[in-house]
Design an enzyme around this catalytic site. Structure first.
Site, PDB file in Angstrom:
ATOM      1  N   ASP A 236       1.008  -1.342   0.197  1.00 28.27           N
ATOM      2  CA  ASP A 236      -0.071  -0.047   0.129  1.00 28.27           C
ATOM      3  C   ASP A 236       1.242   1.229  -0.157  1.00 28.27           C
ATOM      4  O   ASP A 236       2.013   1.106   0.721  1.00 28.27           O
ATOM      5  CB  ASP A 236      -0.646  -0.244   1.666  1.00 28.27           C
ATOM      6  CG  ASP A 236      -2.162   1.110   0.758  1.00 28.27           C
ATOM      7  OD1 ASP A 236      -3.150   0.916   0.824  1.00 28.27           O
ATOM      8  OD2 ASP A 236      -2.336   2.315   1.853  1.00 28.27           O
ATOM      9  N   ASN A 244      -2.372  12.945  -3.279  1.00 33.61           N
ATOM     10  CA  ASN A 244      -3.652  13.834  -3.380  1.00 33.61           C
ATOM     11  C   ASN A 244      -4.171  15.223  -3.698  1.00 33.61           C
ATOM     12  O   ASN A 244      -4.419  16.045  -3.925  1.00 33.61           O
ATOM     13  CB  ASN A 244      -4.615  12.199  -4.133  1.00 33.61           C
ATOM     14  CG  ASN A 244      -5.164  11.278  -4.553  1.00 33.61           C
ATOM     15  OD1 ASN A 244      -4.062  11.353  -5.281  1.00 33.61           O
ATOM     16  ND2 ASN A 244      -5.022  10.548  -4.090  1.00 33.61           N
ATOM     17  N   ASP A 253      -2.439   9.863 -10.203  1.00 37.37           N
ATOM     18  CA  ASP A 253      -2.756   8.835 -11.066  1.00 37.37           C
ATOM     19  C   ASP A 253      -1.098   8.535 -11.846  1.00 37.37           C
ATOM     20  O   ASP A 253      -1.171   7.427 -11.794  1.00 37.37           O
ATOM     21  CB  ASP A 253      -3.697   9.295 -11.810  1.00 37.37           C
ATOM     22  CG  ASP A 253      -5.078   9.396 -11.636  1.00 37.37           C
ATOM     23  OD1 ASP A 253      -5.536   8.547 -10.667  1.00 37.37           O
ATOM     24  OD2 ASP A 253      -6.006   9.902 -12.635  1.00 37.37           O
ATOM     25  N   GLU A 279      -4.871   2.675  -3.530  1.00 37.18           N
ATOM     26  CA  GLU A 279      -3.458   2.770  -3.644  1.00 37.18           C
ATOM     27  C   GLU A 279      -2.797   0.854  -3.508  1.00 37.18           C
ATOM     28  O   GLU A 279      -1.647   1.305  -2.793  1.00 37.18           O
ATOM     29  CB  GLU A 279      -3.168   3.838  -3.134  1.00 37.18           C
ATOM     30  CG  GLU A 279      -3.350   3.486  -1.432  1.00 37.18           C
ATOM     31  CD  GLU A 279      -4.446   4.591  -1.549  1.00 37.18           C
ATOM     32  OE1 GLU A 279      -4.315   4.894  -0.105  1.00 37.18           O
ATOM     33  OE2 GLU A 279      -5.046   4.820  -1.870  1.00 37.18           O
TER      34      GLU A 279
END
Length: 354
Positions: A236, A244, A253, A279
């Site tokens: 992760d 973000n 992204d 993620e």
């Protein structure tokens, strides 16, 4: 599976079947020639020679499947030779030998011309296929037909009628089917291509191009059902929400895409890498021991940490690993690897835990 791969697999299997059946037919022809009441030297040599040639081509195809095109072209040339030689030999012999009839001596090879048509349909482009088929008919069928029409008494016999039908109407029917078969093949290829595209949409994550959770679950279930030893890696991205929030979702992204590319470069083809969600990523590694699984997880973690993705200053991942154990279900495996990932997060991230 891509359309080209599907077609290659079909052609390879069809080629093996064709060579196996042709070898069997040549072997039977050799046996018939030896047991027959009249033994012609051509029959005693040609059929065994073709048997050896096709057995050799079959072995070569099994050993070198990538050479299927050249091997099958060789098979076509051998088939032409095996048909042309007796057609001219027995036709000329019957023409210039008094009281000798072609229908009494011509070997039972007329149907092999139709086999040649089928082989050309499968293994040659349309123009080459048409050229080979026409050449075969001119060199094999035409001399026999000319002889029969100039000897009406033989033409009216059952054997003469059989040769006429095989080398005449039946051959024309097969020849007419050649462009039809090409059209069907083209349509099938388009359908296979569309199926491959749909499978990609169903099994792939649109952002990263990796397999999705659904496909990876199927891989894991398959390994469990076959009792294949395997390991599972779940990682992760650390502080991804901050990426973000600070730089925007397009940058987030791009981070996921770069991480996916880097991980794919470190994995083998039989190792399933999937975007598990958000993620989070999952990797299924078949036939792996604990030390090798841990070493792979460490390489992935370090490689992710070495990525330079502007404007993100640092990219790290927390990694959990586990081996499939006796009596495991998909639920117990995922629970155990998720707990290992949680421990990695709890220890500050950018570590591997098992």
């Amino acid at each position: 599976m891509s359309a080209s791969m599907s077609r290659e697999r079909f052609i390879h299997r069809a080629s093996i079947v064709t060579l196996a059946l042709t070898s069997f037919a040549a072997g039977v022809a050799s046996l018939i020639a030896r047991l027959g009441p009249v033994r012609h030297p051509l029959d005693l040599t040609l059929a065994p020679a073709m048997f050896l040639v096709y057995i050799g081509l079959l072995i070569a195809l099994v050993r070198w499947p990538s050479r299927v095109g050249g091997i099958m072209r060789t098979a076509l040339i051998a088939a032409l030779i095996a048909l042309i030689a007796p057609a001219w030999f027995y036709t000329l012999q019957a023409t210039f030998t008094p009281n000798l009839q072609l229908i009494d001596n011509y070997p039972p090879i007329s149907s092999l011309l139709l086999v040649l048509v089928v082989m050309a349909m499968i293994h040659l482009p349309t123009r080459q296929g048409v050229a080979i088929v026409l050449l075969g008919w001119l060199l094999v069928a035409l001399p026999v037909l000319v002889y029969l029409f100039t000897h009406p008494s033989e033409l009216r016999t059952p054997r003469g009628a059989d040769l006429l039908m095989t080398y005449g109407p039946v051959f024309i029917l097969f020849f007419a089917l050649l462009p039809v078969q090409r059209g069907l093949t083209s349509r099938i290829q388009r359908l296979v291509s569309e199926q491959a595209r749909m499978e990609t949409m169903v099994n792939r994550d649109p952002l990263t191009g990796l397999y999705n959770r659904r496909f990876c679950e199927r891989v894991l279930e398959d390994l469990l059902s076959r009792h294949v030893p395997a390991g599972v890696i779940m990682f992760d991205m650390d502080r991804f929400k901050a990426i973000n929030d600070t730089h925007g979702h397009p940058v987030g992204d791009r981070v996921l895409q770069r991480v996916a590319e880097r991980c794919q470069q470190l994995l083998r083809k039989n190792e399933c890498l999937a975007r598990w969600g958000g993620e989070e990523f999952l990797i299924v590694v078949p036939n792996v021991a604990a030390p090798a699984l841990h070493a792979l997880a460490e390489r992935l973690r370090k490689s992710i940490g070495e990525l330079s993705i502007e404007p993100v200053p640092l990219v790290n991942a927390s990694v959990g690993i586990t081996l499939i154990q006796d009596g495991d279900s998909m639920g117990t495996i995922l629970q155990r690897v998720d707990q290992a990932l949680y421990r990695a997060k709890k220890h500050g991230g950018n570590v591997v835990e098992s």
